[in-house]
Design a protein around this motif. Structure first.
Motif, PDB file in Angstrom:
ATOM      1  N   GLN A 185      -4.111   5.408  -3.949  1.00 51.93           N
ATOM      2  CA  GLN A 185      -4.317   6.483  -2.665  1.00 51.93           C
ATOM      3  C   GLN A 185      -5.977   6.236  -2.109  1.00 51.93           C
ATOM      4  OE1 GLN A 185      -2.797   8.859  -1.233  1.00 51.93           O
ATOM      5  NE2 GLN A 185      -0.851   8.343  -2.204  1.00 51.93           N
ATOM      6  N   GLN A 216       0.895  -1.281  -0.111  1.00 49.96           N
ATOM      7  CA  GLN A 216      -0.117   0.055  -0.030  1.00 49.96           C
ATOM      8  C   GLN A 216       0.745   1.267  -0.220  1.00 49.96           C
ATOM      9  OE1 GLN A 216      -3.079  -0.841   3.298  1.00 49.96           O
ATOM     10  NE2 GLN A 216      -4.373  -0.494   1.472  1.00 49.96           N
ATOM     11  N   ASP A 250      -1.856  -0.390   8.064  1.00 49.62           N
ATOM     12  CA  ASP A 250      -1.890   0.275   9.351  1.00 49.62           C
ATOM     13  C   ASP A 250      -2.475  -0.756  10.627  1.00 49.62           C
ATOM     14  OD1 ASP A 250      -0.619   2.009   8.063  1.00 49.62           O
ATOM     15  OD2 ASP A 250      -2.140   3.459   7.924  1.00 49.62           O
ATOM     16  N   ALA A 293      -2.023   6.126   2.971  1.00 51.03           N
ATOM     17  CA  ALA A 293      -3.417   5.729   2.360  1.00 51.03           C
ATOM     18  C   ALA A 293      -3.181   4.306   2.517  1.00 51.03           C
ATOM     19  CB  ALA A 293      -3.491   6.195   0.823  1.00 51.03           C
ATOM     20  N   SER A 294      -3.062   3.772   3.707  1.00 45.58           N
ATOM     21  CA  SER A 294      -2.472   2.265   4.007  1.00 45.58           C
ATOM     22  C   SER A 294      -3.374   1.792   5.066  1.00 45.58           C
ATOM     23  CB  SER A 294      -1.247   2.149   4.021  1.00 45.58           C
ATOM     24  OG  SER A 294      -0.778   3.135   5.077  1.00 45.58           O
ATOM     25  N   PRO A 295      -4.893   1.758   4.913  1.00 55.36           N
ATOM     26  CA  PRO A 295      -5.394   1.009   5.989  1.00 55.36           C
ATOM     27  C   PRO A 295      -5.328  -0.146   6.385  1.00 55.36           C
ATOM     28  CG  PRO A 295      -6.997   1.471   4.033  1.00 55.36           C
ATOM     29  CD  PRO A 295      -5.552   2.229   3.805  1.00 55.36           C
ATOM     30  N   VAL A 342       3.242  10.875   3.516  1.00 56.54           N
ATOM     31  CA  VAL A 342       2.243  10.414   2.484  1.00 56.54           C
ATOM     32  C   VAL A 342       2.642  10.125   0.951  1.00 56.54           C
ATOM     33  CG1 VAL A 342       0.078  11.528   1.040  1.00 56.54           C
ATOM     34  CG2 VAL A 342       0.285  12.139   3.390  1.00 56.54           C
ATOM     35  N   ARG A 373      -8.451   5.278   0.958  1.00 60.07           N
ATOM     36  CA  ARG A 373      -8.208   5.379   2.420  1.00 60.07           C
ATOM     37  C   ARG A 373      -9.272   4.656   3.150  1.00 60.07           C
ATOM     38  NH1 ARG A 373      -5.653   9.917   0.764  1.00 60.07           N
ATOM     39  NH2 ARG A 373      -3.714  10.522   1.884  1.00 60.07           N
ATOM     40  N   ASN A 374     -10.243   4.128   2.246  1.00 60.27           N
ATOM     41  CA  ASN A 374     -11.380   3.280   2.611  1.00 60.27           C
ATOM     42  C   ASN A 374     -11.873   2.290   1.476  1.00 60.27           C
ATOM     43  OD1 ASN A 374     -13.591   2.630   4.296  1.00 60.27           O
ATOM     44  ND2 ASN A 374     -14.746   3.980   3.685  1.00 60.27           N
TER      45      ASN A 374
END
Length: 362
Positions: A284, A248, A257, A252-254, A276, A286-287
């Motif tokens: 990119q 990722q 993370d 922007a690596s949910p 970032v 995030r969800n």
């Protein structure tokens, strides 16, 4: 029929675009072939695997059967997904989602993407003679926007962030302006990206690698590959799916993370875990729409996800270019991730690894 694995509701194939509970939908039944693998005609492209595909019609620009080449300097093999007609693996999903649109009688399709998915869907819609409307960020790169416009698709520029673009597209879908050909939500798209697994296994004499490394945003290729390998396992054509390892973009690596926190970043010796990675703009996200399914695929294959920083992405991109692979920077997260997984001991030196190079340099 389509079904929701979260709550069990079922819907017809033409609509809605997601379940009432908010979860993504999938096909209630996924076809499987009987018997041993046949001798596939590669001239049929990804439709050589029609026995795995639930579409009732076909559309093609010659996608599929991308080369699988040795990369000895990486102790890996590269799957050259950037050699598709529009320049990315998204052609796999675009072919099947537009075929699905034809099957359900959709007269106009909508998608939100300023990049590879938008171009792929617009191109296959043009091939099929279906009207397309692509929602893009107002600040999208001019050349990317022009490439989409040249297909004849209507391009709608939306002010705001990437989520604002998606929201605007969904508002139009829910207002009845078209059928949602989403690379993140539509199960037909994932049926197409699953063909990367069928091809890999066929190219390798019906064996799976020990691991597959891909960039990871919405998980369009990652999750498609998982489903493809599971289908091959169910058909008895391979023994076990590979470990799925995602890379990722830091910031922007949910998925990474959640698994590793600050330890999930691989910054290449520069930057910080909370940087970032704008260089990897193709992931990119995030969800991700199917985040729970991505996490389940990682768990089921003893896989992982890490975040790759901009410095590591740039270095890996330069190295790929110097080796003759002219890909977009997002691809380089995968090769940077490969190095990081080896450094961390996630991959053994003798592991048989395939890395997907997902998009062509613009």
């Amino acid at each position: 029929m389509r079904e929701c694995e979260a709550c069990g509701r079922e819907y017809p194939r033409d609509r809605p675009w997601r379940c009432e509970c908010g979860h993504a939908l999938d096909y209630a039944e996924r076809p499987l072939p009987n018997g041993e693998p046949p001798d596939f005609d590669r001239d049929d492209g990804l439709w050589a695997f029609e026995a795995f595909l639930p579409m009732e019609t076909q559309i093609t620009l010659g996608e599929g059967w991308t080369p699988l080449v040795d990369a000895p300097e990486r102790d890996a093999t590269f799957k050259l997904e950037f050699l598709h007609p529009t320049g990315s693996f998204k052609d796999r999903g675009a072919a099947t989602v537009v075929a699905e649109a034809l099957s359900v009688g959709a007269g106009r399709i909508l998608e939100d993407s300023s990049g590879n998915a938008g171009l792929a869907v617009a191109s296959y819609a043009a091939r099929a003679g279906v009207d397309a409307e692509i929602y893009v960020p107002a600040d999208a790169k001019a050349e990317k926007r022009r490439r989409i416009e040249r297909t004849g698709a209507d391009v709608v520029a939306v002010e705001g962030d990437r989520q604002a673009v998606t929201d605007a597209c969904i508002d139009a879908v829910e207002a009845g302006e078209g059928w949602y050909a989403s690379h993140a939500w539509n199960p037909a798209f994932f049926a197409g990206t699953a063909t990367v697994a069928y091809e890999l296994a066929a190219q390798r004499g019906w064996t799976a690698p020990d691991a597959l490394v891909t960039p990871l945003g919405h998980g369009t290729l990652f999750l498609g590959a998982y489903r493809g390998f599971r289908a091959l396992e169910a058909a008895g054509w391979i023994d076990d799916p590979p470990r799925l390892l995602g890379a990722q973009a830091a910031g922007a690596s949910p998925i990474a993370d959640a698994r590793h926190g600050g330890e999930g970043a691989e910054t290449g010796g520069e930057g910080a875990a909370d940087e970032v990675n704008d260089l990897a703009d193709g992931i990119q996200i995030r969800n991700p729409a199917r985040g729970d399914q991505i996490r389940a695929a990682i768990d089921a294959t003893d896989g992982d996800a890490i975040a790759v920083g901009e410095a590591a992405t740039r270095a890996a991109h330069d190295r790929l270019s110097a080796s003759g692979f002219h890909v977009e920077p997002t691809c380089a997260t995968a090769t940077a991730g490969l190095s990081a997984y080896r450094d961390r001991g996630v991959l053994a030196p003798d592991d048989d690894v395939v890395v997907a190079l997902t998009g062509r340099n613009a």
